[in-house]
Scaffold this active site. Structure first.
Site, PDB file in Angstrom:
ATOM      1  N   ASP A 137       0.862  -1.190   0.000  1.00  0.00           N
ATOM      2  CA  ASP A 137       0.000   0.000   0.000  1.00  0.00           C
ATOM      3  C   ASP A 137       0.892   1.231   0.000  1.00  0.00           C
ATOM      4  O   ASP A 137       2.092   1.146   0.260  1.00  0.00           O
ATOM      5  CB  ASP A 137      -0.887  -0.008   1.265  1.00  0.00           C
ATOM      6  CG  ASP A 137      -1.761   1.229   1.354  1.00  0.00           C
ATOM      7  OD1 ASP A 137      -2.423   1.551   0.351  1.00  0.00           O
ATOM      8  OD2 ASP A 137      -1.785   1.891   2.410  1.00  0.00           O
ATOM      9  N   SER A 138       0.279   2.385  -0.236  1.00  0.00           N
ATOM     10  CA  SER A 138       1.024   3.641  -0.185  1.00  0.00           C
ATOM     11  C   SER A 138       1.462   3.974   1.243  1.00  0.00           C
ATOM     12  O   SER A 138       2.278   4.856   1.442  1.00  0.00           O
ATOM     13  CB  SER A 138       0.139   4.765  -0.716  1.00  0.00           C
ATOM     14  OG  SER A 138      -1.078   4.794   0.002  1.00  0.00           O
ATOM     15  N   CYS A 141      -3.705  -1.001  -2.061  1.00  0.00           N
ATOM     16  CA  CYS A 141      -4.016   0.419  -2.262  1.00  0.00           C
ATOM     17  C   CYS A 141      -5.012   0.569  -3.417  1.00  0.00           C
ATOM     18  O   CYS A 141      -4.750   0.095  -4.532  1.00  0.00           O
ATOM     19  CB  CYS A 141      -2.707   1.140  -2.589  1.00  0.00           C
ATOM     20  SG  CYS A 141      -2.891   2.882  -2.896  1.00  0.00           S
ATOM     21  N   GLU A 183      -5.921   8.983   9.950  1.00  0.00           N
ATOM     22  CA  GLU A 183      -4.549   8.862  10.469  1.00  0.00           C
ATOM     23  C   GLU A 183      -4.370   9.654  11.765  1.00  0.00           C
ATOM     24  O   GLU A 183      -3.534   9.312  12.596  1.00  0.00           O
ATOM     25  CB  GLU A 183      -3.535   9.258   9.391  1.00  0.00           C
ATOM     26  CG  GLU A 183      -3.579   8.241   8.267  1.00  0.00           C
ATOM     27  CD  GLU A 183      -2.382   8.246   7.338  1.00  0.00           C
ATOM     28  OE1 GLU A 183      -1.401   8.947   7.609  1.00  0.00           O
ATOM     29  OE2 GLU A 183      -2.457   7.512   6.326  1.00  0.00           O
ATOM     30  N   CYS A 201     -11.277   3.321  -0.663  1.00  0.00           N
ATOM     31  CA  CYS A 201      -9.955   3.779  -0.233  1.00  0.00           C
ATOM     32  C   CYS A 201      -9.638   3.007   1.041  1.00  0.00           C
ATOM     33  O   CYS A 201     -10.541   2.751   1.861  1.00  0.00           O
ATOM     34  CB  CYS A 201     -10.003   5.281   0.031  1.00  0.00           C
ATOM     35  SG  CYS A 201      -8.521   5.923   0.824  1.00  0.00           S
ATOM     36  N   HIS A 253      -8.472   3.596   3.835  1.00  0.00           N
ATOM     37  CA  HIS A 253      -8.777   4.151   5.164  1.00  0.00           C
ATOM     38  C   HIS A 253     -10.270   4.166   5.488  1.00  0.00           C
ATOM     39  O   HIS A 253     -10.644   4.239   6.658  1.00  0.00           O
ATOM     40  CB  HIS A 253      -8.268   5.588   5.267  1.00  0.00           C
ATOM     41  CG  HIS A 253      -6.776   5.728   5.236  1.00  0.00           C
ATOM     42  ND1 HIS A 253      -6.012   5.278   4.180  1.00  0.00           N
ATOM     43  CD2 HIS A 253      -5.923   6.273   6.128  1.00  0.00           C
ATOM     44  CE1 HIS A 253      -4.740   5.556   4.425  1.00  0.00           C
ATOM     45  NE2 HIS A 253      -4.655   6.156   5.600  1.00  0.00           N
TER      46      HIS A 253
HETATM   47  N1  DGL Z   1      -4.011   3.840   0.120  1.00  0.00           N
HETATM   48  C1  DGL Z   1      -4.662   4.890  -0.633  1.00  0.00           C
HETATM   49  C2  DGL Z   1      -5.884   4.314  -1.371  1.00  0.00           C
HETATM   50  O1  DGL Z   1      -6.442   3.312  -0.993  1.00  0.00           O
HETATM   51  C3  DGL Z   1      -5.060   6.053   0.261  1.00  0.00           C
HETATM   52  C4  DGL Z   1      -3.897   6.898   0.746  1.00  0.00           C
HETATM   53  C5  DGL Z   1      -3.127   7.576  -0.384  1.00  0.00           C
HETATM   54  O2  DGL Z   1      -3.652   8.541  -0.998  1.00  0.00           O
HETATM   55  O3  DGL Z   1      -2.026   7.133  -0.658  1.00  0.00           O
HETATM   56  O4  DGL Z   1      -6.303   4.860  -2.356  1.00  0.00           O
END
Ligand code: DGL
Length: 267
Positions: free
Chosen positions: A9-10, A72, A151, A183, A185
């Site tokens: 993931d990012s 992600c 977060e 997303c 989160h």
């Molecule tokens: N992990 C990213 C997503 O699911 C969210 C956070 C980001 O913008 O990197 O799109």
């Protein structure tokens, strides 16, 4: 097969996907990579997201993973095709499983999608949904402030309720009966979003659906780990181990002591 599953993931958000894999596939070993030095991906260009995703896949392959989950949503929307074309092992993203579940849930055929700016701009949720059923109408909305709110730990807070109202009020004008939390989160805002949208709107969590499709894939390809022990988990990040661990403690059912830093630019 004992080799681990690579999940990336990012940043920290993909732990919502890792958590579902731990629950649904407790015997699988897993390597998680969070690109905490370069997060967020949601506001970056396609070119950058593809470049980052390729580097991470090279890193995970160097660890001998048997399959990869692009946890992600943004990387799944923009880089999954390229990653699948360039690699031999199975690579799955979170969008298609989420879209399939939403298409199965809807009765009105009006589906809402909320995600990062890059995911919404890519139109990929629409693509998957309309591939399943061209009669589906998709209403999308980027909700960039949800990521920092989660977060900061503000999952139950008046500020968050205000932002939810601001982003989601326009979805109420359409008769959506399912809403994809597109997303990593957003599943952590499930209660607050559910309260605002009301019971008649079913919330679809792509993280849960992705773990289900991973399980099916491993079974179909005979790739499940048949060892009797519980799976082992290793974590890597590109920066900020302490912040990662404190977020992981909030999300995961287990301890995350083993976290190392990787110089991801070198892959
Ligand atoms: N992990 C990213 C997503 O699911 C969210 C956070 C980001 O913008 O990197 O799109």
């Amino acid at each position: 097969m004992e080799e681990p599953i690579g999940v990336f993931d990012s940043g920290v958000g993909g732990l919502t996907v890792a958590r579902e894999i731990m629950r649904q596939l407790p015997g699988e070993n897993m390597i998680y990579f969070g690109d905490t030095a370069r997060v967020p991906y949601g506001s970056k260009s396609e070119e950058t997201i593809i470049k980052y995703s390729k580097q991470i896949v090279r890193f995970l392959l160097s660890k001998g993973v048997k399959a990869i989950v692009v946890a992600c949503n943004t990387a799944s929307a923009l880089a999954l095709d390229v990653l699948q074309q360039e690699n031999d092992i199975p690579i799955i993203g979170v969008l298609e499983p989420g879209a399939i579940a939403a298409a199965e849930t809807t009765v009105t055929k009006n589906i809402g999608v909320i995600a990062t700016v890059a995911t919404i701009k890519s139109g990929m949720y629409n693509y998957y949904l309309r591939k399943i059923d061209p009669q589906i109408t998709v209403v999308s909305k980027a909700c960039p402030l949800f990521v920092p709110l989660v977060e900061e730990g503000l999952t139950e807070d008046r500020v968050t309720d205000d932002i939810i109202q601001r982003y989601l009020h326009e979805l109420k004008d359409y008769e959506i009966d399912s809403l994809i939390l597109g997303c990593t989160h957003y599943p952590l805002l499930r209660n607050a979003i559910g309260r605002y949208m009301g019971e008649e709107v079913k919330l679809v969590n792509p993280a849960y659906e992705t773990a289900k499709s991973l399980k099916r894939l491993l079974q179909d390809k005979n790739m499940m780990n048949t060892q009797p022990e519980k799976g082992k988990y290793t974590y890597f990040v590109s920066d900020g181990v302490e912040d990662f661990i404190s977020f992981a403690d909030r999300v995961l059912p287990c301890d995350v002591k083993m976290t190392s830093i990787v110089n991801i630019e070198s892959y």
